[in-house]
Write a protein that holds these residues in place. Structure first.
Motif, PDB file in Angstrom:
ATOM      1  N   MET A   1      31.480  42.195  16.673  1.00 24.79           N
ATOM      2  CA  MET A   1      31.678  43.368  17.039  1.00 24.79           C
ATOM      3  C   MET A   1      33.127  43.995  16.560  1.00 24.79           C
ATOM      4  O   MET A   1      34.253  42.977  17.089  1.00 24.79           O
ATOM      5  CB  MET A   1      31.436  43.288  18.546  1.00 24.79           C
ATOM      6  N   SER A   2      33.205  45.106  16.084  1.00 22.51           N
ATOM      7  CA  SER A   2      34.766  45.327  16.047  1.00 22.51           C
ATOM      8  C   SER A   2      35.251  46.051  17.416  1.00 22.51           C
ATOM      9  O   SER A   2      34.574  46.240  18.339  1.00 22.51           O
ATOM     10  CB  SER A   2      34.679  46.544  14.866  1.00 22.51           C
ATOM     11  N   ASP A   3      36.549  46.211  17.438  1.00 18.70           N
ATOM     12  CA  ASP A   3      37.291  46.722  18.374  1.00 18.70           C
ATOM     13  C   ASP A   3      36.608  48.007  18.814  1.00 18.70           C
ATOM     14  O   ASP A   3      36.573  48.551  20.069  1.00 18.70           O
ATOM     15  CB  ASP A   3      38.766  46.837  18.276  1.00 18.70           C
ATOM     16  N   ASN A   4      36.241  48.782  17.847  1.00 14.45           N
ATOM     17  CA  ASN A   4      35.678  50.225  17.903  1.00 14.45           C
ATOM     18  C   ASN A   4      34.410  50.327  18.838  1.00 14.45           C
ATOM     19  O   ASN A   4      34.102  51.175  19.518  1.00 14.45           O
ATOM     20  CB  ASN A   4      35.457  50.933  16.676  1.00 14.45           C
ATOM     21  N   GLU A   5      33.668  49.068  18.887  1.00 14.33           N
ATOM     22  CA  GLU A   5      32.286  48.952  19.584  1.00 14.33           C
ATOM     23  C   GLU A   5      32.581  48.012  20.639  1.00 14.33           C
ATOM     24  O   GLU A   5      31.684  47.876  21.451  1.00 14.33           O
ATOM     25  CB  GLU A   5      31.553  48.099  18.631  1.00 14.33           C
ATOM     26  N   LEU A   6      33.643  47.770  20.950  1.00 12.77           N
ATOM     27  CA  LEU A   6      33.929  46.769  22.360  1.00 12.77           C
ATOM     28  C   LEU A   6      33.665  47.547  23.493  1.00 12.77           C
ATOM     29  O   LEU A   6      34.183  48.444  23.849  1.00 12.77           O
ATOM     30  CB  LEU A   6      35.394  46.383  22.308  1.00 12.77           C
ATOM     31  N   LEU A   7      32.662  47.017  24.401  1.00 19.03           N
ATOM     32  CA  LEU A   7      32.447  47.583  25.736  1.00 19.03           C
ATOM     33  C   LEU A   7      32.591  46.399  26.586  1.00 19.03           C
ATOM     34  O   LEU A   7      31.857  45.634  26.884  1.00 19.03           O
ATOM     35  CB  LEU A   7      30.916  48.020  25.577  1.00 19.03           C
ATOM     36  N   ASN A   8      33.516  46.633  27.648  1.00 17.33           N
ATOM     37  CA  ASN A   8      33.816  45.670  28.511  1.00 17.33           C
ATOM     38  C   ASN A   8      33.171  45.986  29.776  1.00 17.33           C
ATOM     39  O   ASN A   8      33.244  46.969  30.348  1.00 17.33           O
ATOM     40  CB  ASN A   8      35.487  45.351  28.641  1.00 17.33           C
ATOM     41  N   ALA A   9      32.906  44.967  30.692  1.00 23.42           N
ATOM     42  CA  ALA A   9      32.213  45.133  32.049  1.00 23.42           C
ATOM     43  C   ALA A   9      33.385  44.828  33.225  1.00 23.42           C
ATOM     44  O   ALA A   9      34.503  44.249  32.916  1.00 23.42           O
ATOM     45  CB  ALA A   9      31.014  44.433  32.296  1.00 23.42           C
ATOM     46  N   ALA A  10      33.219  45.054  34.432  1.00 22.78           N
ATOM     47  CA  ALA A  10      34.061  44.891  35.523  1.00 22.78           C
ATOM     48  C   ALA A  10      34.542  43.453  35.484  1.00 22.78           C
ATOM     49  O   ALA A  10      35.698  42.977  35.863  1.00 22.78           O
ATOM     50  CB  ALA A  10      33.276  45.053  36.802  1.00 22.78           C
ATOM     51  N   ARG A  11      33.800  42.401  35.022  1.00 22.57           N
ATOM     52  CA  ARG A  11      34.061  40.916  35.214  1.00 22.57           C
ATOM     53  C   ARG A  11      35.136  40.258  34.261  1.00 22.57           C
ATOM     54  O   ARG A  11      35.357  39.459  33.947  1.00 22.57           O
ATOM     55  CB  ARG A  11      32.909  40.040  34.947  1.00 22.57           C
TER      56      ARG A  11
ATOM     57  N   VAL B   1      39.796  44.139  32.034  1.00 21.60           N
ATOM     58  CA  VAL B   1      39.518  45.200  32.780  1.00 21.60           C
ATOM     59  C   VAL B   1      40.264  45.163  34.162  1.00 21.60           C
ATOM     60  O   VAL B   1      40.734  46.307  34.809  1.00 21.60           O
ATOM     61  CB  VAL B   1      37.800  45.357  33.076  1.00 21.60           C
ATOM     62  N   HIS B   2      40.197  44.200  34.726  1.00 22.70           N
ATOM     63  CA  HIS B   2      40.926  43.752  36.039  1.00 22.70           C
ATOM     64  C   HIS B   2      42.569  44.177  36.017  1.00 22.70           C
ATOM     65  O   HIS B   2      42.999  44.960  36.782  1.00 22.70           O
ATOM     66  CB  HIS B   2      40.836  42.524  36.612  1.00 22.70           C
ATOM     67  N   ALA B   3      43.101  43.623  34.790  1.00 21.42           N
ATOM     68  CA  ALA B   3      44.437  43.892  34.516  1.00 21.42           C
ATOM     69  C   ALA B   3      44.782  45.252  34.343  1.00 21.42           C
ATOM     70  O   ALA B   3      45.962  45.495  34.704  1.00 21.42           O
ATOM     71  CB  ALA B   3      44.909  42.833  33.346  1.00 21.42           C
ATOM     72  N   CYS B   4      43.870  46.109  33.858  1.00 20.39           N
ATOM     73  CA  CYS B   4      44.153  47.317  33.491  1.00 20.39           C
ATOM     74  C   CYS B   4      44.587  48.352  34.718  1.00 20.39           C
ATOM     75  O   CYS B   4      45.110  49.154  34.785  1.00 20.39           O
ATOM     76  CB  CYS B   4      43.131  47.856  32.738  1.00 20.39           C
ATOM     77  N   THR B   5      44.198  47.844  35.954  1.00 18.45           N
ATOM     78  CA  THR B   5      44.278  48.697  37.035  1.00 18.45           C
ATOM     79  C   THR B   5      44.923  48.073  38.102  1.00 18.45           C
ATOM     80  O   THR B   5      45.256  48.525  39.242  1.00 18.45           O
ATOM     81  CB  THR B   5      42.884  48.885  37.988  1.00 18.45           C
TER      82      THR B   5
ATOM     83  N   GLU C   1      33.808  53.565  38.639  1.00 20.64           N
ATOM     84  CA  GLU C   1      33.916  52.191  38.482  1.00 20.64           C
ATOM     85  C   GLU C   1      33.513  51.595  37.254  1.00 20.64           C
ATOM     86  O   GLU C   1      32.710  52.003  36.770  1.00 20.64           O
ATOM     87  CB  GLU C   1      33.381  51.502  39.902  1.00 20.64           C
ATOM     88  N   PRO C   2      34.111  50.579  36.923  1.00 20.25           N
ATOM     89  CA  PRO C   2      33.730  49.862  35.672  1.00 20.25           C
ATOM     90  C   PRO C   2      32.250  49.368  35.933  1.00 20.25           C
ATOM     91  O   PRO C   2      31.708  48.904  36.801  1.00 20.25           O
ATOM     92  CB  PRO C   2      34.506  48.585  35.600  1.00 20.25           C
ATOM     93  N   TRP C   3      31.530  49.430  34.582  1.00 18.28           N
ATOM     94  CA  TRP C   3      30.019  48.734  34.570  1.00 18.28           C
ATOM     95  C   TRP C   3      30.110  47.388  35.215  1.00 18.28           C
ATOM     96  O   TRP C   3      30.776  46.425  35.276  1.00 18.28           O
ATOM     97  CB  TRP C   3      29.648  48.768  33.051  1.00 18.28           C
ATOM     98  N   HIS C   4      28.971  47.207  36.080  1.00 14.78           N
ATOM     99  CA  HIS C   4      28.686  45.869  36.932  1.00 14.78           C
ATOM    100  C   HIS C   4      29.793  45.539  37.887  1.00 14.78           C
ATOM    101  O   HIS C   4      30.364  44.474  38.013  1.00 14.78           O
ATOM    102  CB  HIS C   4      28.486  44.706  35.913  1.00 14.78           C
ATOM    103  N   HIS C   5      30.222  46.521  38.783  1.00 13.77           N
ATOM    104  CA  HIS C   5      31.404  46.497  39.776  1.00 13.77           C
ATOM    105  C   HIS C   5      31.038  46.022  40.845  1.00 13.77           C
ATOM    106  O   HIS C   5      31.807  46.069  41.792  1.00 13.77           O
ATOM    107  CB  HIS C   5      32.064  47.966  39.841  1.00 13.77           C
TER     108      HIS C   5
END
Length: 93
Positions: free
Chosen positions: A1-11, A15-19, A66-70
């Motif tokens: 999966m390319s960086d362009n397709e990367l989809l991260n969830a709450a876990r 994602v945690h570090a971003c906020t 909220e991020p997906w699966h939060h």
């Protein structure tokens, strides 16, 4: 999966570090062509920094940010509307 397709969830740790420091995710529309199968693109709300996908759907008015699966956090929108996981969003009127 390319960086362009990367989809991260709450876990995901990114994602945690971003906020950290009460910074909100910077969600922007992001199109993934192969999300539902060949030739059927889907638009997500994805953070430009950590690639978190928003729980709410692109095209919704005031979606959950909220991020997906939060779980266990409740759903929350930018305008301050919130409702429990598994519950229904209150009708505004």
């Amino acid at each position: 999966m390319s960086d362009n397709e990367l989809l991260n969830a709450a876990r995901d740790p990114e994602v945690h570090a971003c906020t950290i420091g009460d910074v909100e995710h910077d969600y922007r529309p992001h199109i993934v062509v192969a999300a539902y199968g060949p030739g059927r693109p889907r638009t997500y709300l994805r953070c430009v920094w950590c690639h978190a996908v928003a729980c709410g759907n692109y095209g919704e008015t005031d979606p959950c940010i909220e991020p997906w699966h939060h779980e266990p956090k409740p759903h929350r929108t930018r305008s301050g509307v919130s409702w429990p996981i598994g519950g229904n969003r209150a009708e505004e009127g």
